[in-house]
Design a protein around this motif. Structure first.
Motif, PDB file in Angstrom:
ATOM      1  N   ASP A 403      -4.971   8.897   9.949  1.00 36.69           N
ATOM      2  CA  ASP A 403      -5.365   7.504   9.792  1.00 36.69           C
ATOM      3  C   ASP A 403      -4.595   6.844   8.651  1.00 36.69           C
ATOM      4  O   ASP A 403      -4.109   7.507   7.747  1.00 36.69           O
ATOM      5  N   LYS A 404      -4.516   5.532   8.721  1.00 32.58           N
ATOM      6  CA  LYS A 404      -4.001   4.777   7.588  1.00 32.58           C
ATOM      7  C   LYS A 404      -4.965   4.945   6.421  1.00 32.58           C
ATOM      8  O   LYS A 404      -6.190   5.024   6.617  1.00 32.58           O
ATOM      9  N   GLY A 405      -4.427   4.986   5.214  1.00 33.64           N
ATOM     10  CA  GLY A 405      -5.281   5.120   4.034  1.00 33.64           C
ATOM     11  C   GLY A 405      -4.426   5.397   2.812  1.00 33.64           C
ATOM     12  O   GLY A 405      -3.190   5.321   2.879  1.00 33.64           O
ATOM     13  N   GLY A 406      -5.068   5.708   1.705  1.00 31.28           N
ATOM     14  CA  GLY A 406      -4.316   5.993   0.485  1.00 31.28           C
ATOM     15  C   GLY A 406      -3.589   7.324   0.587  1.00 31.28           C
ATOM     16  O   GLY A 406      -3.935   8.169   1.416  1.00 31.28           O
ATOM     17  N   SER A 407      -2.573   7.518  -0.252  1.00 32.43           N
ATOM     18  CA  SER A 407      -1.840   8.785  -0.244  1.00 32.43           C
ATOM     19  C   SER A 407      -2.306   9.667  -1.406  1.00 32.43           C
ATOM     20  O   SER A 407      -2.837  10.753  -1.200  1.00 32.43           O
ATOM     21  N   GLY A 408      -2.140   9.167  -2.639  1.00 33.78           N
ATOM     22  CA  GLY A 408      -2.571   9.943  -3.794  1.00 33.78           C
ATOM     23  C   GLY A 408      -2.169   9.222  -5.070  1.00 33.78           C
ATOM     24  O   GLY A 408      -1.200   8.442  -5.074  1.00 33.78           O
ATOM     25  N   ALA A 409      -2.886   9.523  -6.138  1.00 31.71           N
ATOM     26  CA  ALA A 409      -2.684   8.789  -7.396  1.00 31.71           C
ATOM     27  C   ALA A 409      -1.302   9.016  -7.994  1.00 31.71           C
ATOM     28  O   ALA A 409      -0.772   8.144  -8.688  1.00 31.71           O
ATOM     29  N   ASP A 410      -0.709  10.175  -7.751  1.00 31.89           N
ATOM     30  CA  ASP A 410       0.567  10.485  -8.392  1.00 31.89           C
ATOM     31  C   ASP A 410       1.777   9.896  -7.671  1.00 31.89           C
ATOM     32  O   ASP A 410       2.785   9.598  -8.304  1.00 31.89           O
ATOM     33  N   ILE A 411       1.677   9.744  -6.345  1.00 24.27           N
ATOM     34  CA  ILE A 411       2.832   9.178  -5.624  1.00 24.27           C
ATOM     35  C   ILE A 411       2.660   7.687  -5.332  1.00 24.27           C
ATOM     36  O   ILE A 411       3.636   6.996  -5.020  1.00 24.27           O
ATOM     37  N   ALA A 412       1.436   7.182  -5.452  1.00 23.27           N
ATOM     38  CA  ALA A 412       1.172   5.770  -5.131  1.00 23.27           C
ATOM     39  C   ALA A 412       2.095   4.787  -5.874  1.00 23.27           C
ATOM     40  O   ALA A 412       2.482   3.769  -5.301  1.00 23.27           O
ATOM     41  N   PRO A 413       2.484   5.076  -7.137  1.00 29.22           N
ATOM     42  CA  PRO A 413       3.387   4.128  -7.812  1.00 29.22           C
ATOM     43  C   PRO A 413       4.746   3.962  -7.115  1.00 29.22           C
ATOM     44  O   PRO A 413       5.491   3.038  -7.452  1.00 29.22           O
ATOM     45  N   LEU A 414       5.063   4.824  -6.153  1.00 31.45           N
ATOM     46  CA  LEU A 414       6.339   4.707  -5.427  1.00 31.45           C
ATOM     47  C   LEU A 414       6.204   3.780  -4.218  1.00 31.45           C
ATOM     48  O   LEU A 414       7.185   3.542  -3.500  1.00 31.45           O
ATOM     49  N   GLN A 415       5.007   3.267  -4.011  1.00 35.62           N
ATOM     50  CA  GLN A 415       4.786   2.437  -2.818  1.00 35.62           C
ATOM     51  C   GLN A 415       5.725   1.234  -2.798  1.00 35.62           C
ATOM     52  O   GLN A 415       5.899   0.553  -3.814  1.00 35.62           O
ATOM     53  N   ALA A 416       6.322   0.997  -1.635  1.00 38.60           N
ATOM     54  CA  ALA A 416       7.182  -0.183  -1.421  1.00 38.60           C
ATOM     55  C   ALA A 416       7.357  -0.314   0.085  1.00 38.60           C
ATOM     56  O   ALA A 416       7.092   0.625   0.838  1.00 38.60           O
ATOM     57  N   GLU A 417       7.797  -1.482   0.527  1.00 38.63           N
ATOM     58  CA  GLU A 417       8.032  -1.686   1.958  1.00 38.63           C
ATOM     59  C   GLU A 417       8.995  -0.600   2.430  1.00 38.63           C
ATOM     60  O   GLU A 417      10.001  -0.303   1.768  1.00 38.63           O
TER      61      GLU A 417
END
Lengths: 476, 476
Positions: A403-417
């Motif tokens: 499912d769509k959802g969060g990945s994790g606190a440590d990699i989330a700062p890499l989020q981008a289109e």
């Protein structure tokens, strides 16, 4: 004769079971998918028969143990991680310096109260970042509330009192992380809300589904409150919380006593541990796989997050062992300080930006080491659909949840289109029995469940590496 | 400020998580399916907040303990089961008398050998139905084999020797029951094959995925061998099996010693415990829900099959608690003697036939109490398709596996055209860590996992009761 018949039935059952497994794996697959299916089967076979993660975890948890940021054990874990990455034969291994908070628990906390002439001892532990009580402890009447809003409403009435946050987990939520999310504001924000109004301290019901006598620590904050309004904050066991709540009904004026000597020292130097397998075609494209190396201090940091650490490294081990050469660079990261600051994650993202690194995706394992259930996908719609299209390849291994959802606190700062982040999602039912407690120890981890997780992670990394190229979907 | 942002993100994640759960449950359902979905949610909520199964299991496993057929504990368990069924308020409760085998273990078994001057003690236990060794034990050279076929080939060479069956589990099979099925012939048939050729005894590697020091007991047979060819049979721990195998390579003439004093007494009287909720529309149609009350003697019979017993009764409890009145009769059966004889199952089926009872289906829970994965369906194609059509109702609870396959040893005798039998299938990864050993104890069972299983079972019984009528599929 009956026995022979029984055994015949049994063996037919078995044969049909084994055949079914094979058939299920290759059912209705295209020829390209059959190649992927075979590769995934190889990764699973390898993890289940030659896996190293369990012995690595034994070493990390039993020879080093709990490793709170800034501690001697956390420093040992950095050395351990760097050495192990080299042993696995990663192409390069390095440390990323990062300053981390350094909070220490001090002496074992105590708590007690007397009601109807009976003295009751309470299982208690300080929350991370909490201040100490005065040396003589805190003794005060207790106001029980179920939420931050209820506490706000009390306002000045809480002056001189201990506020007791006692909203339990919603046990009807099937995924226990949902229940955690529905309660943890009490732990994180309780002292900030109550310090404002002059409460003498806060105690919070432990974050768990179960009723037991283990207090669960975890991070908290005073927000922007001035220092003089910082009040001590602690968690009490869920069993104690139930008993205290009952006793308050018959004796609302009972006085609760607790003492803790924790404190925050100056920030300490530490490191993320980083290693990589260089990509053969587009090495400039990086795919991160990681967990966090630090843990709380009460247990051995087994499920949180020793399992994520050893599984992440096992992804690289399984690639090398099976001679899988990724097109993109696979980077294994042991993040420091997820528990109380996520400074390692921020540092990693900051350096990635500074060095103009191109991250195409990431995978984090920080939800325990139990039996695999799936992945949570944090990506744009087309990349999410791509990952979900692998369901038929992954479901024979119990990986149904995509499912769509969060990945994790440590990699989330890499989020981008166009960056595809996924979080490994093992079964959550037992997780909050151990989370942040003295029970989070090696013996709670099952070898096969751990290895199945490593193989699940290696499989999705294999697929992402194959089908994602410059953040675009590759048509085979 | 950063902290506030962090918390905001956290709470958004949480809200999206909870909403997702609701949305997922009702996604794309017809109006009739929404009614079913709501009912299933009610059953799960009820099990997770008001369930009784965990405390029942504590009582059965810790106050009675292991309960091998014919033992005092098995007799206590019958009384316990009858009393509990009445407490739950079933419409009627009765006992079905059945004669069961009565094998007893006797004194704790011992085994040892000396190699290169070092004496090694071996963790060993007799297999169920095995004869004793002579009082002074058996001392003989060891021949290691990997299969019954290998043993057959040895023929007369095994005369006066101990044959050691050492084919391990195939750990690459994801469902561990497949691996068990692939090995258990060694345990069941080993003595029958080797007794024929005059071996002095057989020892078999324990049936487990793990390498540890716990011997696993289990049933065996001598087939039609004459009494004088019955040789003692025992299981040794997987760790001991590995060590012995290695020692045999360097010292093939080492002599292995073991001693056991087990014996088979005359058949003993016992009972199936039966209770039912009478159907409101077609009470003559019966749906059986059960597990087995007996267990091996080494542990507490928790996962095998205390969990199946308490979950079966919890199905009835959840129906009553939520005022669900089944159209058909729901009959709860605590079968006696599954482990060594399945006499209870045979007696139940015999009486059903004799009394011209009409069984429309059955559900068995005898694969442990771990987190739910699905059901195995033993039915004709149209009824199988019906059960599989409920996937969208069941998958929000982790019940994805709805494959054709066996149901269970206790309900299988009810198989007939149009009878729909299903086996509850929890996660199998940890099961053979405990199976038939001293480790199969209450503390290995997780409360939520157990309750989720009860609710899963109640849900499929609710659906079967609603959509199966006179063995035909009901169109709503």
């Amino acid at each position: 004769m009956k026995k022979t018949l029984f055994l015949l039935t049994l063996s037919l059952l078995i044969i049909s079971c084994n055949n079914k497994q094979e058939k299920q794996i290759n059912n209705g697959l295209s020829s390209e998918e059959k190649i992927d299916s075979t590769k995934i089967k190889t990764l699973f076979n390898s993890a289940l028969t030659q896996g190293k993660s369990y012995e690595w975890l034994r070493d990390l948890t039993q020879n080093i143990g709990g490793r709170l940021s800034g501690s001697k054990e956390a420093a040992q874990a950095v050395i351990w991680g760097e050495k192990l990455m080299k042993e696995v034969g990663l192409d390069s291994v390095w440390l990323q310096p990062v300053m981390v908070p350094h909070w220490i628990r001090g002496e074992k906390e105590i708590a007690t109260y007397t009601t109807n002439g009976v003295q009751k001892n309470v299982a208690i532990c300080a929350l991370g970042f909490s201040v100490a009580t005065p040396k003589t402890g805190v003794l005060a009447e207790v106001l029980e509330v179920k939420s931050l809003e209820d506490a706000e409403k009390l306002g000045d009435k809480m002056k001189g009192k201990i506020v007791f946050f006692n909203r339990p987990f919603d046990n009807t939520l099937i995924n226990t992380f949902g229940a955690y999310g529905g309660c943890v504001d009490q732990r994180v924000q309780g002292a900030a809300v109550c310090g404002k109004f002059g409460a003498k301290g806060v105690i919070v019901r432990s974050m768990t589904n179960s009723v037991d006598d283990y207090p669960h620590t975890g991070t908290m904050t005073y927000n922007d409150l001035p220092k003089e309004k910082h009040i001590p904050a602690a968690a009490i066991s869920s069993k104690s919380a139930n008993i205290l709540s009952k006793d308050l009904q018959t004796n609302p004026n009972l006085k609760f006593y607790f003492r803790q000597s924790c404190k925050t020292l100056p920030n300490a130097p530490s490191f993320n541990v980083v290693g990589e397998i260089k990509g053969t075609e587009t090495p400039e494209n990086i795919f991160v796989v990681g967990g966090h190396l630090d843990s709380w201090d009460l247990g051995e940091g087994a499920h949180d997050d020793g399992t994520g650490i050893v599984q992440s490294l096992e992804v690289a081990y399984l690639f090398k062992k099976n001679n899988i050469k990724p097109k993109n660079t696979i980077r294994i990261v042991f993040y420091m300080n997820e528990e109380n600051g996520t400074r390692g994650a921020k540092k990693y993202a900051e350096l990635a930006k500074f060095n103009k690194e191109k991250h195409i995706g990431g995978l984090e394992s920080d939800a325990g080491g139990h039996t695999p259930r799936g992945f949570s996908i944090q990506a744009n719609n087309s990349n999410t659909a791509l990952v979900q299209s692998w369901k038929k390849l992954l479901s024979p291994y119990g990986l149904h949840d995509l499912d769509k959802g969060g990945s994790g606190a440590d990699i989330a700062p890499l989020q981008a289109e166009n960056v595809t982040l996924v979080g490994y999602r093992p079964d959550s039912q037992r997780y909050f029995d151990y989370h942040h407690t003295s029970r989070d120890t090696f013996d709670k981890v099952n070898k096969r469940e751990l290895e199945l997780g490593s193989a699940s992670m290696a499989s999705i990394v294999y697929l992402m590496d194959k089908y994602l190229y410059n953040n675009q979907i590759v048509k085979p």
